[in-house]
Write a protein that holds these residues in place. Structure first.
Motif, PDB file in Angstrom:
ATOM      1  N   ASN A   1      35.306 -19.230  10.628  1.00  0.00           N
ATOM      2  CA  ASN A   1      34.504 -19.855  11.689  1.00  0.00           C
ATOM      3  C   ASN A   1      33.718 -21.057  11.215  1.00  0.00           C
ATOM      4  OD1 ASN A   1      34.583 -17.879  14.185  1.00  0.00           O
ATOM      5  ND2 ASN A   1      34.555 -16.626  12.341  1.00  0.00           N
ATOM      6  N   TRP A   2      33.853 -21.405   9.936  1.00  0.00           N
ATOM      7  CA  TRP A   2      33.062 -22.496   9.397  1.00  0.00           C
ATOM      8  C   TRP A   2      33.953 -23.368   8.509  1.00  0.00           C
ATOM      9  CZ3 TRP A   2      29.916 -22.186   4.382  1.00  0.00           C
ATOM     10  CH2 TRP A   2      29.215 -23.385   4.189  1.00  0.00           C
TER      11      TRP A   2
ATOM     12  N   PHE B   1      27.676 -19.419   0.329  1.00  0.00           N
ATOM     13  CA  PHE B   1      27.027 -20.613   0.879  1.00  0.00           C
ATOM     14  C   PHE B   1      26.686 -21.606  -0.236  1.00  0.00           C
ATOM     15  CE2 PHE B   1      25.793 -17.683   4.475  1.00  0.00           C
ATOM     16  CZ  PHE B   1      26.572 -18.320   5.415  1.00  0.00           C
TER      17      PHE B   1
ATOM     18  N   MET C   1      30.854  -8.562  18.144  1.00  0.00           N
ATOM     19  CA  MET C   1      30.759  -9.544  17.062  1.00  0.00           C
ATOM     20  C   MET C   1      32.129  -9.717  16.392  1.00  0.00           C
ATOM     21  SD  MET C   1      28.235  -9.310  13.768  1.00  0.00           S
ATOM     22  CE  MET C   1      26.848  -8.687  14.636  1.00  0.00           C
TER      23      MET C   1
ATOM     24  N   LEU D   1      26.772  -5.675   9.454  1.00  0.00           N
ATOM     25  CA  LEU D   1      27.530  -6.832   8.976  1.00  0.00           C
ATOM     26  C   LEU D   1      28.820  -6.383   8.277  1.00  0.00           C
ATOM     27  CD1 LEU D   1      26.813  -9.803   9.202  1.00  0.00           C
ATOM     28  CD2 LEU D   1      26.068  -9.761   6.830  1.00  0.00           C
TER      29      LEU D   1
ATOM     30  N   LEU E   1      32.457  -6.148   9.715  1.00  0.00           N
ATOM     31  CA  LEU E   1      33.353  -7.305   9.830  1.00  0.00           C
ATOM     32  C   LEU E   1      34.308  -7.421   8.640  1.00  0.00           C
ATOM     33  CD1 LEU E   1      30.798 -10.041  10.992  1.00  0.00           C
ATOM     34  CD2 LEU E   1      32.351  -8.707  12.407  1.00  0.00           C
TER      35      LEU E   1
ATOM     36  N   LEU F   1      27.034 -13.326  -0.086  1.00  0.00           N
ATOM     37  CA  LEU F   1      26.782 -14.365   0.937  1.00  0.00           C
ATOM     38  C   LEU F   1      26.109 -15.591   0.312  1.00  0.00           C
ATOM     39  CD1 LEU F   1      25.485 -12.071   3.833  1.00  0.00           C
ATOM     40  CD2 LEU F   1      27.418 -13.644   4.013  1.00  0.00           C
ATOM     41  N   LEU F   2      25.139 -15.347  -0.564  1.00  0.00           N
ATOM     42  CA  LEU F   2      24.445 -16.472  -1.207  1.00  0.00           C
ATOM     43  C   LEU F   2      25.415 -17.282  -2.071  1.00  0.00           C
ATOM     44  CD1 LEU F   2      21.067 -14.722  -2.188  1.00  0.00           C
ATOM     45  CD2 LEU F   2      21.407 -16.439  -0.390  1.00  0.00           C
TER      46      LEU F   2
ATOM     47  N   ALA G   1      35.008  -9.111  17.692  1.00  0.00           N
ATOM     48  CA  ALA G   1      35.950  -9.760  18.603  1.00  0.00           C
ATOM     49  C   ALA G   1      35.754 -11.273  18.588  1.00  0.00           C
ATOM     50  CB  ALA G   1      35.746  -9.218  20.016  1.00  0.00           C
ATOM     51  N   TRP G   2      34.497 -11.726  18.663  1.00  0.00           N
ATOM     52  CA  TRP G   2      34.252 -13.158  18.693  1.00  0.00           C
ATOM     53  C   TRP G   2      34.561 -13.825  17.348  1.00  0.00           C
ATOM     54  CZ3 TRP G   2      29.720 -12.586  22.495  1.00  0.00           C
ATOM     55  CH2 TRP G   2      30.012 -13.252  23.697  1.00  0.00           C
ATOM     56  N   VAL G   3      34.165 -13.146  16.277  1.00  0.00           N
ATOM     57  CA  VAL G   3      34.264 -13.773  14.951  1.00  0.00           C
ATOM     58  C   VAL G   3      35.688 -13.691  14.393  1.00  0.00           C
ATOM     59  CG1 VAL G   3      33.487 -13.525  12.554  1.00  0.00           C
ATOM     60  CG2 VAL G   3      31.822 -13.416  14.406  1.00  0.00           C
TER      61      VAL G   3
ATOM     62  N   ILE H   1      33.089 -15.274   7.971  1.00  0.00           N
ATOM     63  CA  ILE H   1      32.395 -16.566   8.130  1.00  0.00           C
ATOM     64  C   ILE H   1      33.371 -17.713   7.874  1.00  0.00           C
ATOM     65  CG2 ILE H   1      30.462 -17.996   7.323  1.00  0.00           C
ATOM     66  CD1 ILE H   1      28.975 -15.392   6.711  1.00  0.00           C
TER      67      ILE H   1
ATOM     68  N   ARG I   1      40.916 -15.119  16.220  1.00  0.00           N
ATOM     69  CA  ARG I   1      41.413 -16.038  15.174  1.00  0.00           C
ATOM     70  C   ARG I   1      42.427 -15.345  14.277  1.00  0.00           C
ATOM     71  NH1 ARG I   1      35.847 -17.934  16.164  1.00  0.00           N
ATOM     72  NH2 ARG I   1      36.238 -19.822  17.352  1.00  0.00           N
TER      73      ARG I   1
END
Lengths: 155, 502
Positions: free
Chosen positions: B426-427, B479, B101, B257, B260, B475-476, B103-105, B423, B109
């Motif tokens: 990636n967003w 977002f 996770m 989580l 990360l 997180l809330l 590595a990808w996230v 996040i 980057r």
């Protein structure tokens, strides 16, 4: 497309975990569904983040959706089985690879099985989905272009 | 519930055998030799903070593993398994997926962004992503707050290990431990840190595998251990151990989580020479981590079975599980390697903290205030000395204060960095306001909730982990505020957009 799906999964997972925590503040403590919500939330968050990280504009996940879906099944299925199967472990319990069944599902299923799937999926899809020399060159060119702009300040 | 359980804060059983002292002495000598080698090669702030950006993927994986695992993996963890049973494993189970996770996230980057912008710190990436020195400074402040307490607990644990091995007394052990880490951190920075990490990681992995073998042999294999435990305490081997399902899953959430957002680990991505080598990072890192965690599980269950079988007296303190097992069931040489491994685990974590903390002081916070240090290498070294001294002084002050400060670490890193960085990279819909809100929420709620729980001003319901609650609130906020300020969402530099889309 994959990024949007991943983001939705991350948001849904966050809401599920938030609901599980919020329910613990109810009088009488956390209801039975709280652990299910937490388990599903962890599955959604984990796989959502994997998809969000792997996704690239204009490229489909291709076969990568298989290991991601499998990871979701392993996580939610593993937690679900541990929650749903009857307990009552004792001296007569038949062992699976040295552990009672529910503990074996957690350790070998959730603790080991993803190791056999995810790192290999990452390595095998690396050039197509993650990074190649052309990507690095594009980023280098963009960085060089930025450094020409007065006042860009390096960072 | 808080995460203070893993902090080594009470004396360990005496282990002053000649072979253990000799192995530990040899270990310190090797670390010193690496430090001297690295110090001669540290010439710039890039060398000091990111090892010159020239390491290979094997080095990266082992160094990241060594930084991830503190002494908790060897002492507190097995003790926790002995106490909580299977439920304690939910802290380490996420290791099966967090590295892929990560590595990808993050890995690709951060490495590309670091190369393109010359970044040297984790908050640098936040500053670049959101074009916000304020977000960078706030992230740097959160890291600094977490690090001082985390380091104090680790220095205290190191002092306890040195006292157990050399009989130095706790106070001298703390200063000796701090001095050794300080010497190689200040002289060689991350260059010394990363190569001592490789040596330390190898020691940790070898020790873990060997001890796991002895643990299984002692208990008659895993089946024998399980049969013994199931006859006397079947709940221990239930899927959640002595925890409720919600509490065990809460551990998984926080440690899964939260991985990360650990800056002392993820900032190592900047150090990788060739980003194409990231291909093998998840495989190498996961293998190294799982091998090194064998001791965590093996000793915990083997000691429980031995106590139930009558081979050992019940432990007075759970943290005695590993030392008692080593001194009783393993050869002196292996016990010496494990004690060296514990020191290695602690030192590698402290060294990484020092680097990240020094960077926050000399780089991130000044940049947020609109100021840039002229000689970051010199000030990095000075900050490293200051942080070490502060941590050693705090470690000397009081066990209660140390435990209080130590509980913030993991949760504070997770709640302040996971949304905004993991996040956010990636967003594209994440906004500066969303990032600031999530970092502030993570900082305030972690400090407030942990303080309330620690001082018994409020008791959180069963199953609610304070770190988990802070992470979900952060997180809330991320977002929610990003959605409310979505008109800002496109405000990203073109090169950062390219990295995010790559």
């Amino acid at each position: 497309m994959a990024a949007r799906g991943g983001l939705k999964a991350v948001i849904l997972g966050t809401l599920a975990v938030a609901a599980a925590y919020a329910s613990a503040f109810f009088p009488g403590g956390a209801p039975r569904w709280a652990a299910w919500a937490m388990g599903v939330g962890i599955g959604l968050l984990s796989v959502g983040l994997l998809a969000l990280g792997a996704a690239r504009p204009g490229r489909r996940l291709g076969l990568l959706w298989l290991p991601l879906a499998l990871t979701f099944v392993i996580l939610v299925g593993g937690f679900g089985l541990a929650l749903a199967l009857p307990g009552g472990e004792g001296p007569a319990t038949r062992l699976w690879l040295g552990l009672p069944p529910r503990a074996a599902i957690i350790l070998y299923g959730i603790g080991i099985l993803p190791v056999l799937v995810l790192p290999l999926a990452y390595a095998l899809s690396f050039r197509r989905m993650t990074l190649d020399a052309a990507d690095i060159e594009r980023v280098r060119a963009a960085a060089a272009e930025r450094s020409q702009v007065p006042g860009s300040g390096g960072r | 519930m808080n995460l203070a359980f893993g902090l080594q804060s009470v004396p360990l059983p005496r282990a002053s055998q000649p072979i253990i002292i000799a192995v530990s002495g040899l270990y310190v000598a090797v670390v010193a030799a690496i430090a001297v080698w690295a110090a001669r090669r540290t010439r710039t702030s890039k060398d000091f903070f990111i090892a010159g950006g020239g390491i290979g993927v094997g080095t990266l994986a082992i160094a990241a593993m060594a930084a991830t695992l503190s002494g908790f993996a060897f002492i507190g963890g097995p003790g926790l398994v002995y106490t909580l049973g299977f439920g304690a494993l939910f802290i380490v189970l996420p290791a099966s997926l967090t590295n892929t996770m990560c590595a990808w996230v993050l890995a690709k980057r951060m490495r590309l962004l670091g190369g393109a912008r010359g970044l040297i710190t984790v908050p640098d990436a936040i500053g670049a992503r959101y074009r916000s020195p304020a977000a960078q400074g706030l992230a740097g402040l959160a890291i600094l707050v977490a690090i001082v307490g985390y380091m104090a607990t680790n220095i205290l644990a190191l002092g306890l290990v040195l006292d157990a091995v050399f009989g130095s007394g706790l106070s001298l052990g703390i200063w000796l431990g701090a001095a050794v880490v300080l010497a190689y951190s200040a002289a060689g920075g991350m260059l010394a840190g990363v190569y001592t990490d490789v040596f330390q990681g190898a020691v940790m992995a070898a020790a873990s595998v060997l001890v796991f073998g002895y643990a299984l042999a002692t208990g008659g294999g895993l089946g024998g251990i399980s049969t013994t435990i199931l006859a006397a305490d079947p709940g221990f081997l239930g899927p959640w151990g002595k925890l409720t399902p919600l509490a065990a899953l809460s551990f998984f959430f926080v440690f899964g989580l939260g991985a990360l957002g650990q800056p002392h680990v993820i900032h190592k991505f900047y150090m990788l020479k060739d980003p194409l080598r990231l291909k093998w990072y998840p495989l190498l890192m996961t293998a190294a981590l799982l091998v090194t965690l064998l001791l965590f599980f093996g000793v915990g269950v083997a000691v429980k079975a031995e106590v139930l079988r009558g081979g050992m007296a019940p432990l007075a303190r759970a943290d005695d599980a590993t030392p008692q097992f080593l001194l009783r069931y393993t050869p002196g040489l292996l016990a010496g390697i494990v004690f060296a491994g514990v020191s290695a685990a602690i030192m590698s974590t402290v060294n990484s903290f020092l680097s990240v903390g020094a960077a926050a002081i000399t780089h991130d916070i000044p940049l947020a205030l609109g100021y840039r240090m002229r000689n970051e290498l010199r000030w990095g070294r000075i900050s490293t000395v200051g942080l070490s001294l502060a941590a050693a002084v705090v470690a000397q002050l009081s066990g209660t204060l140390v435990a209080f400060l130590g509980i913030f670490g993991w949760g504070l890193f997770a709640s302040t960095l996971v949304p905004s960085l993991a996040i956010g990279l990636n967003w594209a819909g994440a906004t500066r306001a969303g990032a600031l809100a999530s970092i502030a929420t993570g900082l305030v709620t972690t400090l407030a909730f942990e303080s309330a729980a620690y001082f018994k001003l409020y008791t959180f319901p069963a199953g609610v982990t304070v770190s988990g609650l802070s992470l979900v609130l952060s997180l809330l906020a991320f977002f929610g505020i990003s959605a409310l300020t979505r008109h800002q969402a496109g405000d990203i530099d073109p090169d950062v957009v390219l990295v995010m889309e790559t």
